[in-house]
Scaffold this motif. Structure first.
Motif, short mmCIF file in Angstrom:
data_model
loop_
_atom_site.label_atom_id
_atom_site.label_comp_id
_atom_site.label_asym_id
_atom_site.label_seq_id
_atom_site.Cartn_x
_atom_site.Cartn_y
_atom_site.Cartn_z
N GLY A 1 35.25 49.39 24.34
CA GLY A 1 34.50 50.05 25.41
C GLY A 1 34.17 49.10 26.54
O GLY A 1 34.26 49.45 27.72
N MET B 1 37.30 58.86 32.54
CA MET B 1 36.91 58.70 31.14
C MET B 1 35.99 59.82 30.68
O MET B 1 36.06 60.24 29.51
N LEU C 1 38.24 62.73 29.80
CA LEU C 1 38.90 62.50 28.52
C LEU C 1 37.93 62.67 27.36
O LEU C 1 38.30 63.22 26.30
N LEU C 2 36.69 62.25 27.55
CA LEU C 2 35.69 62.41 26.50
C LEU C 2 35.41 63.88 26.22
O LEU C 2 35.29 64.29 25.06
N ILE D 1 33.11 53.80 25.99
CA ILE D 1 33.50 53.51 27.37
C ILE D 1 32.58 54.24 28.35
O ILE D 1 32.07 53.66 29.31
N VAL D 2 32.35 55.53 28.09
CA VAL D 2 31.51 56.33 28.99
C VAL D 2 30.06 55.83 28.98
O VAL D 2 29.41 55.75 30.03
N LEU E 1 35.90 56.65 23.21
CA LEU E 1 35.65 57.19 24.55
C LEU E 1 34.16 57.21 24.88
O LEU E 1 33.76 56.95 26.02
N THR F 1 36.79 55.44 37.54
CA THR F 1 36.91 55.20 36.11
C THR F 1 35.98 56.10 35.33
O THR F 1 36.35 56.68 34.30
N SER F 2 34.77 56.26 35.84
CA SER F 2 33.77 57.09 35.16
C SER F 2 34.23 58.55 35.07
O SER F 2 34.09 59.20 34.02
N ALA G 1 36.66 49.34 29.95
CA ALA G 1 35.96 49.72 31.18
C ALA G 1 36.21 48.70 32.29
O ALA G 1 36.46 49.05 33.44
N LEU H 1 39.98 49.12 33.51
CA LEU H 1 40.21 50.30 34.34
C LEU H 1 39.53 50.16 35.69
O LEU H 1 40.08 50.57 36.72
#
Length: 271
Positions: free
Chosen positions: A40, A62, A65-66, A93-94, A90, A58-59, A44, A47
């Motif tokens: 994560g 992602m 995708l989440l 990352i978020v 995911l 990026t936010s 992050a 990206l």
């Protein structure tokens, strides 16, 4: 931290038949969780900086995708390692990006974001308990409970990011020193859980929060340049390495089913 059955708690608990949507909490769980946390952090950064998406772009990518991964997770009838751990990666990352957006884009102080995420997590637990009468991590067996579970997971990642950055910034810790510090705190909590009876829910979620800055420190140590105190592997190599290990462990668990407890009669504390 592995939580055992009734004998480990020293007192009887009701036998509960359940079809849990989350894995058994074993050593495999914690290893993969730390690896997901590291990914994560490094993913992050990759990206955001190297692909040129920027923090906002990026936010958005992602987060989309989440949402798709969560739809797949909620539609499964039982726990599936591949789907579950994809969501965790995911979410890690978020959660990182949420904290970074507030701090870097909006200029919100780390003290404020840490407090806000802590309150959001506490509110999630309060609503969860009010609605279900339990916070058991062994009874995530309905859509509503799963919703509370993933909300809590998201806030733990955001809180871990903010709190970890705050500690590192205030104490000027190096990556390796920070990793050792958070690892020692986790060890103390685990020891307290096993020897002094610290509650399962409290110990689990506290460690869950702390593994976020632990994994981030490890990721930064591996990926950042030597001049900054890292090993200089870069975000690409670090992310690829950890994703490969995660994939190998998830495949192993999918085949061996060592973390699957669905359909068993088990005795766990309700809270």
């Amino acid at each position: 931290m592995t939580y055992e059955t009734q004998a480990s708690y020293g007192s009887p608990a009701p036998t509960v038949a359940r079809r849990n949507k989350v894995p058994e909490i074993t050593a495999y769980f914690w290893v993969i969780k730390v690896l997901c946390t590291t990914v994560g952090e490094t993913a992050a950064d990759f990206l955001n900086a190297q692909l040129g998406l920027g923090l906002t772009g990026t936010s958005l990518v992602m987060a989309a995708l989440l949402v798709l991964a969560l739809i797949a997770q909620f539609r499964t009838a039982a726990y599936h390692p591949g789907v579950y751990w994809l969501v965790v990666v995911l979410v890690s990352i978020v959660g990182t990006l949420i904290s970074d957006n507030l701090t870097d884009n909006l200029g919100v102080a780390l003290e404020v974001t840490t407090a806000v995420f802590a309150l959001a997590l506490a509110a999630t637990f309060a609503l969860w308990f009010k609605a279900e009468g339990t916070l058991s991590i062994y009874r995530v067996d309905s859509v509503r409970r799963e919703g509370f579970y993933w909300a809590a997971v998201l806030f733990t990642f955001a809180l871990g990011t903010a709190a970890g950055d705050l500690v590192a910034e205030r104490m000027s810790l190096g990556y390796w020193v920070a990793a050792v510090l958070f690892g020692l705190v986790i060890a103390v909590i685990a020891l307290t859980h096993y020897t002094m009876g610290l509650g399962t829910v409290l110990s689990f979620w506290t460690v869950y929060v702390l593994t976020r800055p632990l994994g981030a420190s490890v990721g930064d140590f591996l990926s950042q340049p030597a001049d900054d105190g890292g090993l200089g592997l870069g975000t690409v190599i670090t992310s690829a390495l950890f994703l490969a290990v995660i994939l190998a462990l998830v495949v192993f668990l999918a085949v061996s089913r060592r973390d699957v407890t669905d359909g068993e009669q088990v005795t766990r504390p309700a809270v």
